[in-house]
Design a protein around this motif. Structure first.
Motif, PDB file in Angstrom:
ATOM      1  N   SER A   1      12.793  36.403  46.424  1.00 20.23           N
ATOM      2  CA  SER A   1      12.493  36.059  47.783  1.00 20.23           C
ATOM      3  C   SER A   1      11.335  36.689  48.497  1.00 20.23           C
ATOM      4  CB  SER A   1      13.962  36.281  48.678  1.00 20.23           C
ATOM      5  OG  SER A   1      14.696  35.356  48.162  1.00 20.23           O
TER       6      SER A   1
ATOM      7  N   ARG B   1      10.452  31.268  48.095  1.00 17.77           N
ATOM      8  CA  ARG B   1      11.198  31.770  47.052  1.00 17.77           C
ATOM      9  C   ARG B   1      10.730  31.178  45.703  1.00 17.77           C
ATOM     10  NH1 ARG B   1      18.056  32.374  46.832  1.00 17.77           N
ATOM     11  NH2 ARG B   1      17.304  33.207  49.105  1.00 17.77           N
TER      12      ARG B   1
ATOM     13  N   GLU C   1      13.009  33.639  55.530  1.00 16.20           N
ATOM     14  CA  GLU C   1      12.502  33.776  54.073  1.00 16.20           C
ATOM     15  C   GLU C   1      11.365  32.716  54.187  1.00 16.20           C
ATOM     16  OE1 GLU C   1      15.606  33.061  51.376  1.00 16.20           O
ATOM     17  OE2 GLU C   1      14.165  33.253  49.706  1.00 16.20           O
TER      18      GLU C   1
ATOM     19  N   ALA D   1      13.748  28.887  51.117  1.00 12.98           N
ATOM     20  CA  ALA D   1      14.770  29.409  50.058  1.00 12.98           C
ATOM     21  C   ALA D   1      14.691  28.232  49.070  1.00 12.98           C
ATOM     22  CB  ALA D   1      16.374  29.578  50.457  1.00 12.98           C
TER      23      ALA D   1
ATOM     24  N   ILE E   1      10.487  37.581  52.122  1.00 13.94           N
ATOM     25  CA  ILE E   1      11.204  37.600  53.437  1.00 13.94           C
ATOM     26  C   ILE E   1      10.321  38.110  54.639  1.00 13.94           C
ATOM     27  CG2 ILE E   1      13.185  38.386  54.757  1.00 13.94           C
ATOM     28  CD1 ILE E   1      14.660  38.441  51.960  1.00 13.94           C
TER      29      ILE E   1
END
Length: 527
Positions: free
Chosen positions: A188, A200, A197, A256, A190
């Motif tokens: 991830s 990913r 986020e 994500a 971030i």
């Protein structure tokens, strides 16, 4: 002075994005089971049949909690013999390679030895790349990038009449923390200022058991996966991503939701590691720091160090090309031990690779130029876990048992100093620009803060509300401290008043305690 990003007035911000995750079809790249060579592949889609993957020994993909009944039958290294060999192989540079052949030297070690002992071997030496690391194909831009940042110095050589170089303009960003989602086989990205986020990414086909992350001085990350063993590079900026299908745009994750393996165009390369099992897989991972060439003013491509074990329990410390993932150097140390592969890794300002083993396994440094191995001896109490390195090269190591829960190796004195009990186990360790040492505390759950100058704890019990298993710790670009909790959370903590600024809570079995932000590397940039 530390710059800060002002968050909303609420004292605690919990970030949780309820978004569906794409379940990708595993698409193998290269031959992960080849134990005779290392070769990097790009991550273009392939139609090869899906290979079967060997699962790690536990369903969670995490290593056992230190100090529990799962001890893995460790053998004391106190009477071990150190035998180092650097094996000779061909490199990717067919026109410039050198191989030295020297007699290996064997040195007896004891657990209480705090001096240094060195051993030489034959070395595989690749050519140093001096191409511009900022070059790359593809299109697109990243709205979160700090493309004006420059972390290199401009050397002035007025005494010799040489014209000084202009500041390096390689685009870079340090707005992100990269945390591996171990059982999801992703990493991830971030935003550390907002807690949102920004991407990913799958880091391999099938089960990979992603763990260590290391960020280079331009913001890009490599992720080391323990089994199947592999190292995967992801670009932090879209301008370095590659338009593989030539459609004029960059296909990449923005949140994500992740793309199937081989389809995210910001996943730049993937190098399978010939480690035979989970215990042998790559762990110690660290980028080197580079600076501009004084003559050409070009910025060299940084290389990345990786540590793993082969089936004979010999440790391999390999250096990979940062732009391609190809093998440059392989330093082999026989009889590493029967527990895990080399555990923690970082570099000093010379690019030397500093390695700490798990528990009673060795602490070593590999010279970046000669590839000579030096053993630094063991802390008096053993039980080592995570590690961090100061700007002066001093090493800090957490411990999961007393009498000392934090150790300091002082280069000048060539000795280990224990700080005493730290209120319980200290696992992941990080160092900030102000000389403060941060430790992820377990049993009980907490954050620990120490002072490097005085070798004393400042506090051993910074509260992390609702925490379960804090494992990793890192410092972001603004100086805030991040704690990765295996209970699917990451905490952002103010280093001065210890207020928890936000909690990110949509991770998936995170297991990362390395330089997740690149700020550890920033401490040792060559001047």
């Amino acid at each position: 002075m530390r710059m800060r990003h002002t968050l909303p007035s609420s004292s605690l911000l919990v970030i949780g994005l309820a978004v569906p995750l794409v379940v990708p079809l595993a698409v193998p790249l290269g031959c992960a089971g080849d134990a005779t060579s290392l070769s990097a592949t790009n991550t273009s889609p392939t139609t090869s049949p899906t290979t079967s993957q060997t699962s790690p020994p536990t369903s969670s993909g995490a290593e056992p909690t230190p100090g529990t009944s799962e001890s893995y039958g460790f053998v004391s290294e106190s009477d071990a013999t150190l035998t180092a060999t650097a094996t000779s192989t061909s490199t990717s540079d067919a026109t410039s390679s050198s191989t030295s052949n020297t007699t290996s030297e064997t040195t007896a070690l004891t657990a209480t030895d705090t001096g240094t002992s060195a051993t030489e071997g034959t070395s595989t030496r690749g050519s140093d790349s001096d191409s511009d690391s900022g070059s790359g194909s593809g299109s697109g831009s990243d709205s979160d990038s700090d493309s004006g940042d420059s972390d290199s110095d401009s050397d002035s050589d007025s005494d010799s009449g040489m014209q000084s170089c202009p500041p390096d303009q390689t685009p870079s960003t340090f707005d992100f923390i990269w945390i591996a989602n171990t059982t999801q086989n992703t990493v991830s990205k971030i935003n550390t200022m907002t807690g949102v986020e920004a991407g990913r990414y799958l880091v391999g086909p099938g089960e990979t058991n992603a763990s260590r992350t290391s960020v280079n001085q331009f913001g890009d990350v490599v992720v080391s996966s323990r089994h199947q063993g592999r190292v995967t590079k992801v670009s932090a900026l879209e301008l370095r991503c590659v338009d593989k299908n030539n459609n004029g745009m960059i296909e990449t994750s923005k949140d994500a939701n992740f793309l199937p393996w081989g389809e995210d165009e910001c996943v730049l390369w993937d190098t399978p590691i010939p480690s035979p099992s989970y215990n042998h897989g790559p762990r110690a991972t660290a980028w080197e720091a580079v600076k501009q060439d004084k003559v050409t003013c070009e910025m060299p491509v940084p290389r990345v160090w990786i540590g793993y074990k082969d089936e004979a329990d010999s440790a391999h410390f390999v250096r990979l090309a940062g732009d391609t993932g190809e093998l440059l150097d392989d330093v082999v140390l026989k009889d590493w031990g029967t527990s895990f592969s080399p555990y923690g890794g970082a570099v000093n300002s010379k690019g030397d690779f500093i390695i700490t083993g798990y528990n009673d396994d060795r602490v070593l440094v590999i010279d970046a130029e000669t590839l000579e191995i030096t053993d630094l001896g063991l802390p008096p109490g053993g039980s080592k876990y995570g590690m961090g390195v100061q700007g002066n090269g001093d090493i800090w190591v957490g411990s999961f048992s007393e009498p000392d829960n934090l150790y300091h190796y002082k280069w000048d004195a060539q000795e280990w100093v224990g700080l005493g009990p730290g209120g319980g186990s200290i696992l992941g360790v990080a160092v900030d620009k102000e000389g403060r040492i941060w430790g992820a505390g377990a049993g009980p759950c907490r954050l620990v803060k120490a002072d490097a100058e005085t070798d004393t704890y400042l506090t051993t019990n910074i509260a992390l509300p609702g925490c379960g298993s804090p494992w990793g710790v890192s410092v972001d670009n603004e100086g805030y401290v991040w704690v990765v909790d295996k209970q699917n959370k990451a905490y952002k903590v103010d280093p001065d008043d210890h207020n928890v600024e936000l909690i990110f809570d949509t991770l998936v079995n995170p297991y990362t305690y390395s330089d997740m932000t690149g700020q550890g590397l920033q401490l040792v940039l060559p001047q």
